[in-house]
Enzyme design. Structure first.
Site, mmCIF file in Angstrom:
data_model
loop_
_atom_site.group_PDB
_atom_site.id
_atom_site.type_symbol
_atom_site.label_atom_id
_atom_site.label_comp_id
_atom_site.label_asym_id
_atom_site.label_seq_id
_atom_site.Cartn_x
_atom_site.Cartn_y
_atom_site.Cartn_z
ATOM 1 N N ASP A 99 0.852 -1.180 0.000
ATOM 2 C CA ASP A 99 0.000 0.000 0.000
ATOM 3 C C ASP A 99 0.889 1.231 0.000
ATOM 4 O O ASP A 99 1.876 1.293 0.727
ATOM 5 C CB ASP A 99 -0.864 -0.010 1.277
ATOM 6 C CG ASP A 99 -2.304 0.380 1.005
ATOM 7 O OD1 ASP A 99 -2.511 1.517 0.540
ATOM 8 O OD2 ASP A 99 -3.200 -0.439 1.254
ATOM 9 N N ASP A 200 -3.191 4.626 -2.301
ATOM 10 C CA ASP A 200 -4.278 5.169 -1.487
ATOM 11 C C ASP A 200 -4.688 6.560 -1.984
ATOM 12 O O ASP A 200 -3.819 7.418 -2.201
ATOM 13 C CB ASP A 200 -3.784 5.254 -0.031
ATOM 14 C CG ASP A 200 -4.901 5.510 0.960
ATOM 15 O OD1 ASP A 200 -5.805 4.683 1.052
ATOM 16 O OD2 ASP A 200 -4.847 6.549 1.656
ATOM 17 N N GLU A 257 -6.462 3.904 -5.972
ATOM 18 C CA GLU A 257 -7.779 4.027 -5.327
ATOM 19 C C GLU A 257 -8.305 5.414 -5.677
ATOM 20 O O GLU A 257 -7.739 6.420 -5.273
ATOM 21 C CB GLU A 257 -7.657 3.867 -3.811
ATOM 22 C CG GLU A 257 -9.028 3.790 -3.151
ATOM 23 C CD GLU A 257 -9.052 4.331 -1.734
ATOM 24 O OE1 GLU A 257 -9.954 3.965 -0.996
ATOM 25 O OE2 GLU A 257 -8.186 5.137 -1.374
ATOM 26 N N ASP A 331 -12.710 -1.064 3.773
ATOM 27 C CA ASP A 331 -13.478 0.146 4.067
ATOM 28 C C ASP A 331 -14.979 -0.056 3.910
ATOM 29 O O ASP A 331 -15.753 0.888 4.083
ATOM 30 C CB ASP A 331 -13.081 1.281 3.101
ATOM 31 C CG ASP A 331 -11.687 1.784 3.342
ATOM 32 O OD1 ASP A 331 -11.199 1.676 4.477
ATOM 33 O OD2 ASP A 331 -11.075 2.296 2.377
HETATM 34 O O1 TEU Z 1 -9.822 5.302 1.844
HETATM 35 C C1 TEU Z 1 -10.221 6.435 1.109
HETATM 36 C C2 TEU Z 1 -11.583 6.867 1.265
HETATM 37 O O2 TEU Z 1 -12.071 7.556 0.406
HETATM 38 C C3 TEU Z 1 -12.299 6.520 2.537
HETATM 39 O O3 TEU Z 1 -12.529 7.688 3.230
HETATM 40 C C4 TEU Z 1 -13.561 5.881 2.212
HETATM 41 O O4 TEU Z 1 -14.388 6.770 1.550
HETATM 42 C C5 TEU Z 1 -14.233 5.498 3.473
HETATM 43 O O5 TEU Z 1 -13.391 4.633 4.158
HETATM 44 C C6 TEU Z 1 -15.524 4.808 3.185
HETATM 45 O O6 TEU Z 1 -16.094 4.548 4.386
HETATM 46 C C7 TEU Z 1 -8.453 5.107 2.012
HETATM 47 C C8 TEU Z 1 -8.199 3.864 2.825
HETATM 48 O O7 TEU Z 1 -8.640 2.743 2.114
HETATM 49 C C9 TEU Z 1 -8.847 4.019 4.161
HETATM 50 O O8 TEU Z 1 -8.751 2.853 4.943
HETATM 51 C C10 TEU Z 1 -8.192 5.185 4.847
HETATM 52 O O9 TEU Z 1 -8.852 5.457 6.046
HETATM 53 C C11 TEU Z 1 -8.185 6.446 3.982
HETATM 54 O O10 TEU Z 1 -7.829 6.207 2.634
HETATM 55 C C12 TEU Z 1 -7.170 7.425 4.504
HETATM 56 O O11 TEU Z 1 -5.876 6.975 4.249
#
Ligand code: TEU
Ligand code: CA
Length: 564
Positions: A99, A200, A257, A331
């Site tokens: 990641d 990310d 992402e 998530d």
């Molecule tokens: O997630 C990005 C993101 O857009 C999240 O806010 C998502 O919308 C949310 O989790 C939905 O409930 C990434 C990672 O996958 C996440 O675990 C992290 O918390 C976030 O970035 C910050 O790094």
């Protein structure tokens, strides 16, 4: 016709390390735990492992707040453990994707500590600092995790930007020194043998230079400013630079992402001649059940949306670019609870959804536990929850005197902790995840749903996944075949054809618990068909066209035929 690449022919397995396997009884999953399960992953048949962050971190957001990019956090183990994991994967012909979290760091990162120490620090412009406006925040943006996206720092009397929690300050990508530090760090990992990156929130790195106020959609003082920090004007330039300086020098895979990206935009990101990214995670499907005010508002999803969105992405990325296929990650709630049926038809619906993901064009991603049909959890009270997003929302809800029952209900249904309960290995105490007390409680259904049980049951979801993965390996048609939707208007059945050289695949999926009738469209002709896989075990292997004139499908029934 798509170009052949190893990562197109792969199946990726996503590990959320805290929740996968604990090796030393401290209740937190770790690298040695993962190493002890490599044979299991090999047996499942996946060939790429994507590891969520294991770098040094105070774990405000479970590793997505990194305090040192070049070290392994103590809870996870040591660099020697990481090297053992890498070698263990490579010796099994598997790859390791790490990641990459470079939109923000932890506020404990040395860069940020230096940055906040003084306005004259050479690190000041590593982050985004602004003076207040009329005694208030520099703009009205809200944080993804609640409240303002700005935090006042009394030491220098200015605010810093944090799109996520206040412990995750955003890096300033406009600063070339920051970018070059990041490229250096990426090369350092790639030289250590990493086979790719999952990036990310990569389309959030380029903020609008003026940081304008977001338009107000409700009475709250803070508003979502996404349009000013997602897909910003300099994003393309940064990705291009990253390609030239780093990615172009290695045979790796990259997956970005990217929220707020549709298939037309995606074409540009993943165009094979533009060299930005190989694949994207888009959220058009996973946000289908978001209401107008976002994820905490419920909305029903519709099959017609599934067909429309998936067909759009299948078509638009067919010539140049590539799809990533997933319905769950760390998530989001569990896929079988969200889009299937996690009670009476848990096994059937989990297999049906898996059939969808493994028979479209693209690279399938399996989120840990999906392969045994792990479900959402219903914790008895808020004390069991761990996720910062959930806890912030709960606190804010209480402050605004929201109905407690409604709050807990929506957390049960939508919270990220649904995906983060420990992996269920067997029916012994704590599901075989740890000998101690897990950092988050196990789902009480571990006695029925666990890997050991699934290995013994020939009709399990696990064996079905093994079979799907094996089919993809044996038939290039599964990977590279083109896609054609049939029965466009059918309200219960999702069906499509895949075509590659002389072969055609027919996929039939009943998405609901009611039975449904499938009729082969007249323009589809074939002599003989052979069943490759189905989620009910009692059907005939061979079919002819007449058999498909009126085929009655049982709840969540899935069938895949190879036609000549
Ligand atoms: O997630 C990005 C993101 O857009 C999240 O806010 C998502 O919308 C949310 O989790 C939905 O409930 C990434 C990672 O996958 C996440 O675990 C992290 O918390 C976030 O970035 C910050 O790094
Ligand atoms: Ca541990």
């Amino acid at each position: 016709m798509p170009k052949k690449k190893w990562w197109k022919e792969s199946v990726v397995y996503q590990i959320y390390p805290r929740s996968f396997k604990d090796s030393n009884g401290d209740g937190t999953g770790d690298l040695k735990g993962i190493i002890s399960k490599l044979d299991y992953l090999h047996y499942l048949g996946v060939n790429v492992l994507w590891l969520c962050p294991v770098y040094h971190s105070p774990n405000v957001d479970n590793g997505y707040d990194i305090s040192d990019y070049r070290g392994i956090m103590d809870e996870m183990g040591t660099m020697a453990d990481w090297e053992e994991l890498r070698d263990g994967l490579h010796s099994r012909d598997m790859k390791l994707v790490m990641d990459l979290v470079v939109n923000h760091t932890s506020d404990q990162h040395r860069w940020f500590q230096e940055s906040r120490s003084s306005k004259d620090s050479p690190y000041r412009s590593y982050y985004i600092w602004r003076p207040g406006k009329d005694g208030k925040e520099p703009n009205n943006w809200s944080s993804e995790f609640g409240g303002s996206a700005w935090e006042f720092d009394a030491l220098t009397g200015e605010y810093y930007l944090h799109v996520f929690s206040k412990n995750q300050p955003d890096l300033n990508w406009e600063n070339k020194t920051v970018r070059y530090e990041i490229y250096d760090m990426m090369r350092w990992w790639l030289d250590k043998g990493v086979d790719g990156f999952r990036m990310d929130v990569i389309n959030m790195i380029a903020k609008h230079p003026d940081l304008p106020d977001a338009p107000s959609v409700d009475s709250s003082p803070y508003q979502w400013g996404g349009q000013f920090f997602i897909n910003g004007p300099r994003l393309r330039y940064y990705l291009r630079e990253m390609y030239v300086k780093v990615l172009s020098k290695y045979d790796i895979m990259t997956v970005g992402e990217t929220r707020w990206v549709d298939a037309d935009m995606a074409r540009i990101f993943v165009d094979e001649y533009r060299h930005e990214l190989n694949m994207l995670f888009h959220f058009e499907l996973l946000e289908l059940d978001y209401g107008p005010s976002g994820k905490w508002e419920k909305k029903a999803w519709e099959l017609s949306d599934f067909k429309r969105i998936l067909s759009d992405w299948q078509k638009k990325l067919a010539d140049s670019g590539w799809n990533s296929l997933f319905l769950s990650n760390h998530d989001h709630p569990r896929m079988v609870s969200r889009f299937g049926n996690d009670s009476t038809y848990r096994v059937e619906s989990a297999k049906m959804l898996a059939t969808l993901l493994h028979t479209l064009q693209g690279t399938p991603y399996i989120y840990q536990g999906e392969e045994i049909g792990m479900t959402n959890v219903r914790f008895p009270c808020i004390e069991h929850y761990r996720d910062i997003e959930t806890l912030n929302m709960y606190e804010e809800g209480l402050k605004n005197s929201k109905d407690l029952k409604e709050l807990t209900e929506v957390i049960c249904e939508k919270g990220r902790d649904n995906a983060r309960t420990p992996m269920q290995w067997n029916d012994s105490s704590q599901a075989g995840f740890t000998e101690g007390t897990p950092w988050i409680s196990v789902n009480p259904n571990y006695q029925e749903i666990n890997v050991e049980q699934a290995q013994q049951d020939q009709n399990s979801i696990l064996h079905y996944y093994r079979k799907l993965i094996d089919l993809r390996r044996r038939y290039p048609l599964f990977v590279y075949g083109d896609y054609r939707l049939i029965l466009h208007k059918h309200t219960r059945i999702y069906s499509y054809l895949r075509h590659w050289e002389e072969e055609t695949l027919l996929v039939i999926l009943n998405f609901f618990e009611e039975s449904a009738v499938f009729t082969l469209p007249e323009r589809v002709t074939f002599k003989n068909g052979r069943l490759l896989i189905a989620n009910y075990s009692d059907i005939n292997e061979k079919i002819v066209a007449e058999d498909l004139n009126e085929l009655s499908l049982r709840p969540y029934e899935a069938r895949v035929y190879l036609l000549d």
